[in-house]
Design a protein around this motif. Structure first.
Motif, PDB file in Angstrom:
ATOM      1  N   GLN A  94     -39.049  -5.334  49.536  1.00  0.00           N
ATOM      2  CA  GLN A  94     -37.746  -4.875  50.021  1.00  0.00           C
ATOM      3  C   GLN A  94     -37.902  -3.922  51.207  1.00  0.00           C
ATOM      4  OE1 GLN A  94     -36.161  -3.321  46.352  1.00  0.00           O
ATOM      5  NE2 GLN A  94     -35.081  -5.224  45.854  1.00  0.00           N
ATOM      6  N   ARG A  95     -38.908  -3.038  51.145  1.00  0.00           N
ATOM      7  CA  ARG A  95     -39.163  -2.124  52.274  1.00  0.00           C
ATOM      8  C   ARG A  95     -39.625  -2.909  53.500  1.00  0.00           C
ATOM      9  NH1 ARG A  95     -39.139   3.223  51.044  1.00  0.00           N
ATOM     10  NH2 ARG A  95     -39.081   3.764  48.820  1.00  0.00           N
ATOM     11  N   GLN A  96     -40.451  -3.926  53.279  1.00  0.00           N
ATOM     12  CA  GLN A  96     -40.879  -4.756  54.398  1.00  0.00           C
ATOM     13  C   GLN A  96     -39.697  -5.492  55.012  1.00  0.00           C
ATOM     14  OE1 GLN A  96     -43.858  -7.157  52.508  1.00  0.00           O
ATOM     15  NE2 GLN A  96     -45.537  -5.757  53.012  1.00  0.00           N
ATOM     16  N   LEU A  97     -38.763  -5.871  54.183  1.00  0.00           N
ATOM     17  CA  LEU A  97     -37.558  -6.520  54.689  1.00  0.00           C
ATOM     18  C   LEU A  97     -36.749  -5.555  55.551  1.00  0.00           C
ATOM     19  CD1 LEU A  97     -35.487  -8.819  54.802  1.00  0.00           C
ATOM     20  CD2 LEU A  97     -34.554  -7.976  52.624  1.00  0.00           C
ATOM     21  N   THR A  98     -36.624  -4.330  55.085  1.00  0.00           N
ATOM     22  CA  THR A  98     -35.884  -3.337  55.867  1.00  0.00           C
ATOM     23  C   THR A  98     -36.556  -3.108  57.226  1.00  0.00           C
ATOM     24  OG1 THR A  98     -35.151  -2.253  53.831  1.00  0.00           O
ATOM     25  CG2 THR A  98     -35.014  -0.977  55.873  1.00  0.00           C
ATOM     26  N   MET A  99     -37.883  -2.982  57.202  1.00  0.00           N
ATOM     27  CA  MET A  99     -38.601  -2.770  58.463  1.00  0.00           C
ATOM     28  C   MET A  99     -38.445  -3.983  59.383  1.00  0.00           C
ATOM     29  SD  MET A  99     -42.096  -1.058  56.951  1.00  0.00           S
ATOM     30  CE  MET A  99     -42.899  -1.136  58.558  1.00  0.00           C
ATOM     31  N   ALA A 100     -38.501  -5.178  58.829  1.00  0.00           N
ATOM     32  CA  ALA A 100     -38.354  -6.377  59.641  1.00  0.00           C
ATOM     33  C   ALA A 100     -36.956  -6.462  60.245  1.00  0.00           C
ATOM     34  CB  ALA A 100     -38.647  -7.613  58.794  1.00  0.00           C
ATOM     35  N   GLN A 101     -35.951  -6.028  59.486  1.00  0.00           N
ATOM     36  CA  GLN A 101     -34.584  -6.040  60.011  1.00  0.00           C
ATOM     37  C   GLN A 101     -34.431  -5.050  61.157  1.00  0.00           C
ATOM     38  OE1 GLN A 101     -32.518  -5.271  56.351  1.00  0.00           O
ATOM     39  NE2 GLN A 101     -32.151  -7.455  55.931  1.00  0.00           N
ATOM     40  N   ASP A 102     -35.036  -3.860  60.997  1.00  0.00           N
ATOM     41  CA  ASP A 102     -34.995  -2.863  62.080  1.00  0.00           C
ATOM     42  C   ASP A 102     -35.723  -3.395  63.315  1.00  0.00           C
ATOM     43  OD1 ASP A 102     -33.585  -1.191  60.418  1.00  0.00           O
ATOM     44  OD2 ASP A 102     -35.350  -0.030  59.794  1.00  0.00           O
ATOM     45  N   ARG A 103     -36.864  -4.003  63.101  1.00  0.00           N
ATOM     46  CA  ARG A 103     -37.648  -4.528  64.218  1.00  0.00           C
ATOM     47  C   ARG A 103     -36.895  -5.653  64.918  1.00  0.00           C
ATOM     48  NH1 ARG A 103     -41.972  -4.443  61.725  1.00  0.00           N
ATOM     49  NH2 ARG A 103     -41.974  -6.577  60.896  1.00  0.00           N
ATOM     50  N   ARG A 104     -36.198  -6.476  64.122  1.00  0.00           N
ATOM     51  CA  ARG A 104     -35.410  -7.557  64.730  1.00  0.00           C
ATOM     52  C   ARG A 104     -34.319  -6.991  65.618  1.00  0.00           C
ATOM     53  NH1 ARG A 104     -30.672  -9.631  64.476  1.00  0.00           N
ATOM     54  NH2 ARG A 104     -30.079  -8.192  62.824  1.00  0.00           N
ATOM     55  N   ARG A 105     -33.615  -5.964  65.136  1.00  0.00           N
ATOM     56  CA  ARG A 105     -32.555  -5.381  65.953  1.00  0.00           C
ATOM     57  C   ARG A 105     -33.112  -4.864  67.282  1.00  0.00           C
ATOM     58  NH1 ARG A 105     -30.515  -3.664  60.879  1.00  0.00           N
ATOM     59  NH2 ARG A 105     -31.745  -1.736  60.978  1.00  0.00           N
TER      60      ARG A 105
ATOM     61  N   CYS B 192     -38.098 -11.557  69.466  1.00  0.00           N
ATOM     62  CA  CYS B 192     -36.896 -11.526  68.609  1.00  0.00           C
ATOM     63  C   CYS B 192     -36.972 -12.611  67.537  1.00  0.00           C
ATOM     64  CB  CYS B 192     -35.649 -11.717  69.477  1.00  0.00           C
ATOM     65  SG  CYS B 192     -34.106 -11.818  68.533  1.00  0.00           S
ATOM     66  N   GLU B 193     -37.379 -13.826  67.955  1.00  0.00           N
ATOM     67  CA  GLU B 193     -37.485 -14.920  66.987  1.00  0.00           C
ATOM     68  C   GLU B 193     -38.582 -14.639  65.954  1.00  0.00           C
ATOM     69  OE1 GLU B 193     -38.111 -18.290  69.410  1.00  0.00           O
ATOM     70  OE2 GLU B 193     -36.035 -18.394  70.140  1.00  0.00           O
ATOM     71  N   ALA B 194     -39.672 -14.003  66.391  1.00  0.00           N
ATOM     72  CA  ALA B 194     -40.740 -13.645  65.455  1.00  0.00           C
ATOM     73  C   ALA B 194     -40.238 -12.621  64.440  1.00  0.00           C
ATOM     74  CB  ALA B 194     -41.940 -13.108  66.214  1.00  0.00           C
ATOM     75  N   ALA B 195     -39.410 -11.693  64.899  1.00  0.00           N
ATOM     76  CA  ALA B 195     -38.843 -10.694  63.989  1.00  0.00           C
ATOM     77  C   ALA B 195     -37.931 -11.354  62.959  1.00  0.00           C
ATOM     78  CB  ALA B 195     -38.084  -9.636  64.785  1.00  0.00           C
ATOM     79  N   ILE B 196     -37.185 -12.362  63.398  1.00  0.00           N
ATOM     80  CA  ILE B 196     -36.322 -13.093  62.465  1.00  0.00           C
ATOM     81  C   ILE B 196     -37.180 -13.815  61.421  1.00  0.00           C
ATOM     82  CG2 ILE B 196     -34.696 -15.008  62.260  1.00  0.00           C
ATOM     83  CD1 ILE B 196     -33.604 -14.224  65.016  1.00  0.00           C
ATOM     84  N   SER B 197     -38.314 -14.388  61.849  1.00  0.00           N
ATOM     85  CA  SER B 197     -39.225 -15.042  60.903  1.00  0.00           C
ATOM     86  C   SER B 197     -39.809 -14.043  59.917  1.00  0.00           C
ATOM     87  CB  SER B 197     -40.357 -15.740  61.673  1.00  0.00           C
ATOM     88  OG  SER B 197     -39.847 -16.771  62.490  1.00  0.00           O
TER      89      SER B 197
END
Length: 382
Positions: free
Chosen positions: A106-117, A161-166
């Motif tokens: 879940q924390r990795q998901l949060t970080m990935a969402q921040d990185r995507r933004r 951006c696409e890598a962050a979405i992945s």
């Protein structure tokens, strides 16, 4: 002596002798046999068949629940006899490591969402810069090399951006994997019902059954709102039984009650058990939900109704002798033997097509030695 007196004495003598003879016959004659009689009436007669061995009350749904994985029991949220709802948690194994993995995902998901933004904002900005640079090149204000650099930067930012979405999708998948691992350590109710038995205790270890080696289930869950009866019927009667036929259900635990039922299934095979008659199992639904609480496993008997006739002349079946012979009581209270033409029959009553009418009296028992045609009878005192 005058002739008149002689005649009078003769008459008196004859009268006294007759009275004595009559009294002697009255007190020495055979007394009518006291027998059990029944009066022929009109009523309903059914052709029925019954199971050969005791049937059993069963639940429409019954699950022996056990965790998919092994582990230590840390929570038992129910006790035997509790009523539970579908999807209610019943038992948990130790799964702190799996919960920690889920929290990490879940924390990795949060970080990935921040990185995507962040990366997607930069990608949008780089794309706008590329468009502006192209316009300047067309006007001759900047070189084409400047546009190539801006366009390459925009594509690089878009790839990030696409890598962050992945990365977000990967983190979400990791959460699902972690949750699936946790679910393997939790037993939930697949349907509403009552807890029949719990075999585990807090702190004990439970393991799934190895192939070919069954182990006792941890929780026995029974749907007590949907019950039916399964009963073995003689193979000779199997062709007479049809799905949808009405039946009567009786329970040894409640002998005074009769529950209406209907056949819902007939087994497509004959059960062969050594030293027992071959049978066909049938399943019978209760037509109405019993008001009394029934226990799964009660022994039960099923009487299948094959045919029914209403308001016909009927005789108690036990009064019929071999070759449909009966003893009827005539108007002089003497026995006379009759042959009957019969129709539908069951253990209680038999339809009379010819030979008797309503109101006739017939003999019910034949265990006395003096039973024969012409014998005077009288009803046994009640």
């Amino acid at each position: 002596m005058r002739p008149v007196n002689k005649a009078l004495r003769l008459i008196v003598f004859i009268a006294v002798a007759s009275a004595i003879a009559l009294a002697s016959w009255h007190y020495t004659r055979p007394k009518p046999l006291e027998v059990e009689l029944a009066v022929i009436t009109s009523g309903d007669v059914e052709a029925t068949i019954v199971n050969t061995r005791a049937g059993t009350v069963k639940s429409c749904q019954r699950s022996n629940l056990a965790p998919i994985t092994g582990g230590k029991i840390v929570k038992i949220r129910v006790k035997e006899g509790d009523h539970v709802q579908k999807d209610q948690v019943l038992l948990e194994l130790w799964n702190q490591d799996l919960k920690a993995q889920r929290e990490l995902a879940q924390r990795q998901l949060t970080m990935a969402q921040d990185r995507r933004r962040e990366t997607c904002i930069l990608a949008e900005n780089a794309q706008r810069e590329s468009i502006r640079t192209q316009q300047l090149v067309e006007r001759g204000f900047v070189s084409s090399q400047r546009f190539d650099d801006a366009h390459a930067n925009a594509r690089s930012r878009q790839a990030s951006c696409e890598a962050a979405i992945s990365d977000i999708k990967r983190a979400e998948a990791q959460i699902h994997v972690s949750q699936a691992g946790i679910d393997r350590t939790i037993i939930t109710a697949p349907f509403s019902g009552v807890i029949g038995k719990i075999s585990g205790e807090l702190g004990e270890f439970t393991t799934p059954s190895p192939p070919g080696i069954p182990t006792p289930p941890t929780i026995d869950l029974i749907d007590d709102n949907c019950l039916y009866v399964t009963a073995p019927m003689d193979e000779v009667d199997a062709p007479k039984i049809k799905v949808g036929q009405k039946a009567r259900i009786t329970l040894d635990a409640m002998p005074e009650k009769v529950f209406p039922g209907r056949i819902r299934r007939i087994a497509p095979y004959v059960t062969e058990i050594e030293k027992q008659a071959r049978t066909v199992d049938i399943e019978v639904d209760f037509l109405h939900t019993p008001a009394d609480a029934l226990l799964v496993g009660y022994s039960a008997d099923v009487e299948v109704i094959l045919k029914r006739k209403e308001n016909v002349v009927r005789i108690p079946t036990q009064a019929i002798r071999q070759n449909n012979k009966v003893w009827k009581v005539d108007d002089n209270h003497r026995l006379t033997e009759l042959s009957l033409e019969t129709g539908l029959s069951n253990w209680s009553f038999t339809e009379v097509r010819d030979g008797l009418k309503a109101g006739d009296q017939i003999l019910m028992s034949f265990d006395q030695d003096n039973i024969k045609a012409g014998v005077a009878v009288q009803p046994k005192p009640q």
